[in-house]
Design a protein around this motif. Sequence first.
Motif, PDB file in Angstrom:
ATOM      1  N   LEU A  92       0.808  -1.222   0.000  1.00 54.50           N
ATOM      2  CA  LEU A  92       0.000   0.000   0.000  1.00 54.50           C
ATOM      3  C   LEU A  92       0.841   1.272   0.000  1.00 54.50           C
ATOM      4  N   LYS A  93       2.153   1.092  -0.266  1.00 57.68           N
ATOM      5  CA  LYS A  93       3.044   2.237  -0.110  1.00 57.68           C
ATOM      6  C   LYS A  93       2.669   3.423  -1.013  1.00 57.68           C
ATOM      7  N   ASN A  94       2.182   3.117  -2.243  1.00 55.98           N
ATOM      8  CA  ASN A  94       1.772   4.217  -3.131  1.00 55.98           C
ATOM      9  C   ASN A  94       0.682   5.070  -2.488  1.00 55.98           C
ATOM     10  N   TYR A  95      -0.264   4.369  -1.841  1.00 55.64           N
ATOM     11  CA  TYR A  95      -1.369   5.109  -1.207  1.00 55.64           C
ATOM     12  C   TYR A  95      -0.856   5.930  -0.037  1.00 55.64           C
ATOM     13  N   ILE A  96       0.070   5.335   0.730  1.00 62.63           N
ATOM     14  CA  ILE A  96       0.628   6.066   1.882  1.00 62.63           C
ATOM     15  C   ILE A  96       1.369   7.307   1.391  1.00 62.63           C
ATOM     16  N   LEU A  97       2.194   7.117   0.345  1.00 65.25           N
ATOM     17  CA  LEU A  97       2.913   8.267  -0.222  1.00 65.25           C
ATOM     18  C   LEU A  97       1.936   9.333  -0.710  1.00 65.25           C
ATOM     19  N   LEU A  98       0.868   8.846  -1.348  1.00 67.89           N
ATOM     20  CA  LEU A  98      -0.122   9.768  -1.900  1.00 67.89           C
ATOM     21  C   LEU A  98      -0.756  10.608  -0.791  1.00 67.89           C
ATOM     22  N   PHE A  99      -1.092   9.949   0.332  1.00 66.34           N
ATOM     23  CA  PHE A  99      -1.732  10.689   1.418  1.00 66.34           C
ATOM     24  C   PHE A  99      -0.764  11.616   2.138  1.00 66.34           C
ATOM     25  N   GLN A 100       0.545  11.287   2.045  1.00 63.71           N
ATOM     26  CA  GLN A 100       1.524  12.139   2.729  1.00 63.71           C
ATOM     27  C   GLN A 100       2.000  13.303   1.860  1.00 63.71           C
ATOM     28  N   ASP A 101       1.803  13.180   0.545  1.00 64.40           N
ATOM     29  CA  ASP A 101       2.333  14.190  -0.369  1.00 64.40           C
ATOM     30  C   ASP A 101       1.567  15.509  -0.239  1.00 64.40           C
ATOM     31  N   PRO A 102       2.265  16.615   0.056  1.00 66.84           N
ATOM     32  CA  PRO A 102       1.570  17.901   0.138  1.00 66.84           C
ATOM     33  C   PRO A 102       0.872  18.282  -1.175  1.00 66.84           C
TER      34      PRO A 102
END
Lengths: 265, 303
Positions: B63-73
């Motif tokens: 799920l790392k893409n989703y985590i990155l997506l939610f963390q990306d400003p």
Amino acid sequence: MFTNLTLRQKFIIQAVLILLALLYLVPLSNVVISSFAVSGFRNYTFLFTSGFPVIRMIFNSLFVSFMQVSLILLVASPAAFAFSKIRFPGKNALFLLIMLTMSISMLCFITPLFQTMKFLRWINTYPALIFPAATFWMPVAILILRNYYDSLGTELLEASMIEGAGFFTIWSRIYGPLSRPATVNVIVFAFINSWNDYLNPLLFSRTEEMRTLPLAVVSLTSSIHGARPEVIYACLVIMAIPSIGVYMIFQNQLGEGMTSGAVKG
Amino acid sequence: MKKKSSGSLLKMKKAETLSGYLFVTPIMLLLGVFVFYGLFYVIRLSLFKWNGLLPETMEFRGLKNYILLFQDPLSARALINVLLFMVFTVTVQMFLGLIMALLLRSKLKGSRFFRALFYIPVTLSTVVIAQTFMGLYEPYFGLLNTFLRGVGLDGLVRTWLGDPRTALWCIIAANIFQWTGAQMVYYIAGLTTISEDVFEAAQIDGAGFWRSLGSIVWPGLGPTHTTVIILGIVGSVKTFDIVWLLTEGGPGNATQFPATLLYQAVARNSQAGYGAAISVIMIALSVMFSAVQLTFNKKRQEA
């Protein structure tokens, strides 16, 4: 309201309408006027004679639109007829499934579409400019046509079945021709949608020879042709004429599609 | 005799079922190739890291893409932008579209001309709309700045699309220009469902314009409002062309939308997996709003 009016009320309404009209007329006429700036009509002749493949692009736009509209009618009309008049298990579920896909942007499938096109060796070919955009518009066409088939009732269907006619005959000989008003709507809106489409050619055309008109403007602004703004405006006017024209010609026959089919893109 | 007729009835029913499936086969095949296959593909791909080129380089990352997506400003920026875009385009288009529809009811001279004029932008390519507005926003000889200088408001002159504070509003204005005519048509259709007697009763009552608008017209247009709002929301989620053509998400990411982030990730940055995660979320939102609309439509038909 607004049917029995005093003179003063009429005056106010007319004034507001003219004010709103100016908001539309100023930007639109700016495009037309700018297309004649500097060298007048020669901007248009320059567009056709400077070596920029605009004639090819106009042909591409016309051909792709024609094929998209034909494909949409060929696939959507029988499907809409089936959803309206034929009884088969799973019909409602399938219809719902199709309707749910209606609002999804083609862009969401950029990678799988690209892989599919690569697999089919369709990249930078006409089929790649025709099939994806047409498919994504078919649910709208099915909705418009199904609503119309629903309004036609089942008496004709029952009568034809008693006489032993098959469903294909009933669709192609009776209900298809009867659905003419809805079909006109589908043709007009599918054409406008296809003629104006930017995304599909952006994703799958690679060379100038395979570009449609919406991308011609992009070529003109950014490429070796380094065209002057007035030439770009001339190109915009050429691009706008068919879609406005089709709307104007069929204006009085459009109803259904404008409210049940128009989808913002 | 009886047995025979029920047998042929069964045969007819079988033939009907078969025809039904045959008639919907082409659309299901096409949707299968371009939509349903794509759906499974992007859901799976969203769990991988991939540059979009060689299948061997795909690398599972959960799920790392989703985590990155939610963390990306940038995602937050895109979300705020699309919400602002949605709220302002939908409300202004509703208000203007209804006003136009009401004014055109008067059938005064030129009504047909006005109606056609307001609808023309709907028939134009977003490419034409974008170029039209670039002509207005152009900083040196653009119509907007020329006008402002002309009336002595030099202080307001700016590089409209190059200024992060104004770029989004420029996009919103262009979208309102393009689509208000469509909402007008919905309201013209909606107004025909309100009976003329109701309007007349209001007039005899002496109800003023704003009062009858608020108490009769507005509530009577419930279903039209729903359609217009949901179409506006669905359209906003998809918004790509106008943004890409006017700003490409700039200046400095000030006008990023979910769709522009997706396109950049896949087409510019070779982040196919990350782009797929954006796709999955956009698809989920689109389908959700469509489902809401279908439910409303069904309720209306039953009512």
